[in-house]
Design a protein around this motif. Structure first.
Motif, PDB file in Angstrom:
ATOM      1  N   HIS A   1     -10.455  14.949 -37.211  1.00 39.52           N
ATOM      2  CA  HIS A   1      -9.473  14.225 -36.411  1.00 39.52           C
ATOM      3  C   HIS A   1      -9.808  14.413 -34.930  1.00 39.52           C
TER       4      HIS A   1
ATOM      5  N   HIS B   1      -7.630  15.001 -31.137  1.00 42.07           N
ATOM      6  CA  HIS B   1      -6.346  15.117 -30.438  1.00 42.07           C
ATOM      7  C   HIS B   1      -6.643  14.963 -28.952  1.00 42.07           C
TER       8      HIS B   1
ATOM      9  N   ARG C   1      -5.193  17.345 -26.210  1.00 45.11           N
ATOM     10  CA  ARG C   1      -5.437  18.793 -26.226  1.00 45.11           C
ATOM     11  C   ARG C   1      -6.916  19.079 -26.453  1.00 45.11           C
TER      12      ARG C   1
ATOM     13  N   TYR D   1       1.442  20.314 -32.979  1.00 42.43           N
ATOM     14  CA  TYR D   1       0.254  20.524 -33.803  1.00 42.43           C
ATOM     15  C   TYR D   1      -0.171  19.251 -34.532  1.00 42.43           C
ATOM     16  N   ASN D   2       0.796  18.402 -34.896  1.00 41.43           N
ATOM     17  CA  ASN D   2       0.480  17.188 -35.650  1.00 41.43           C
ATOM     18  C   ASN D   2       0.170  15.982 -34.765  1.00 41.43           C
ATOM     19  N   ASP D   3       0.054  16.192 -33.450  1.00 41.52           N
ATOM     20  CA  ASP D   3      -0.303  15.097 -32.548  1.00 41.52           C
ATOM     21  C   ASP D   3      -1.818  14.891 -32.605  1.00 41.52           C
ATOM     22  N   VAL D   4      -2.262  14.292 -33.715  1.00 39.20           N
ATOM     23  CA  VAL D   4      -3.693  14.084 -33.948  1.00 39.20           C
ATOM     24  C   VAL D   4      -3.928  12.654 -34.408  1.00 39.20           C
ATOM     25  N   SER D   5      -5.169  12.212 -34.243  1.00 44.16           N
ATOM     26  CA  SER D   5      -5.593  10.901 -34.738  1.00 44.16           C
ATOM     27  C   SER D   5      -6.640  11.122 -35.819  1.00 44.16           C
TER      28      SER D   5
END
Length: 278
Positions: free
Chosen positions: A196, A198, A201, A266-270
């Motif tokens: 993924h 992010h 970050r 933590y789940n702010d991902v692509s």
């Protein structure tokens, strides 16, 4: 004590990088040499990564000359993970005993940190992540048993692993730092798979618990333009926000992940589908 400076690069820059240039910009090697402290300051979100292996004598730091402040912690916070034998970290007048896989959060305003191993024959490995901080939060020891575990991956895909959150809003708060440890299940080799991004970050990966002859192949770069780093035990990869970060080991290993940036979600991902990688 030494402080190396890394300036980082943009995704278009790595097209012209050979192996040595790529390693020089994104890899910090040999962080745990007996009797010394080694730091690296990266302009990627101004994170500092460091390693210390005290033996017969304690090791101390705290001066802020390298970051332009009276003390290192004048405007910074830090996480210290013990990856070796038992040891003690003293922050000013407070002493904290760290077993293997315990993590200490050091808040803004500390003056001096002293690192000690209980046994010179089996020294502690203190791994450090420090980032700028704009809040005063108390120092706190987070033991392995207090960390929040997440079970990820599948045995059939060789990516089964246990991720433990230590410095995280759900466990121990900080201003901007996130830090945790991931252990792979026996027989699994892939970390952060599927991959993924992010974009808000950056991340640092410290690989450890590898045998001397084993290596991790760490993949980085944009999803359609990947590169690789061959990483040994105790080496750290600086992963900019624009880069994927995943790896596969030739033998058993674990890693410490540290993050900082715009948020602590933590789940702010692509997610990046594996079939799109190039």
């Amino acid at each position: 004590m030494t402080m190396r400076v890394l300036f980082g690069a943009g995704p278009g820059d790595i097209d012209g990088y050979g192996t040595e240039r790529l390693r020089a910009e994104f890899l910090v090697e040999r962080l745990f040499e007996p009797g010394r402290i080694a730091f690296a300051y990266t302009h990627v979100d101004r994170m500092i990564v460091g390693g210390a292996c005290p033996t017969a004598e304690p090791l101390s730091f705290g001066d802020g000359a390298d970051v332009g402040t009276p003390h290192l912690f004048t405007a910074r916070e830090m996480g210290i993970a013990n990856l070796g034998g038992a040891g003690t970290v003293s922050v000013d007048q407070q002493r904290f005993a760290l077993a293997n896989r315990d993590v200490l959060y050091v808040g803004r305003g500390a003056k001096q940190v002293t690192l000690e191993s209980d046994s010179a024959a089996h020294p502690a490995w203190f791994y450090m992540n420090s980032v700028p901080a704009g809040a005063d939060i108390k120092h706190r020891l987070i033991t392995k048993s207090e960390a929040k575990p997440l079970e990820l991956g599948e045995e059939r895909r060789a990516n089964k692993r246990t991720l433990r959150m230590y410095i995280h809003p759900e466990v121990a708060p900080s201003c901007l730092l996130l830090m945790g440890i991931t252990d792979l299940a026996p027989g699994s080799v892939w970390n952060t798979m599927p991959p993924h991004l992010h974009e808000r970050r950056m991340e640092a990966y410290l690989y450890f618990d590898l045998a001397a002859e084993e290596r991790v192949v760490h993949l980085m770069g944009r999803p359609d333009n990947t590169r690789h780093l061959i990483v040994a035990n105790g080496d750290c990869v600086i992963s900019p926000a624009w880069s994927i970060h995943m790896g596969s080991g030739t033998g058993p290993y674990a890693f410490v992940w540290g993050m900082t940036g715009e948020n602590q979600a933590y789940n702010d991902v692509s997610p990046v589908p594996v079939e799109t990688l190039r």
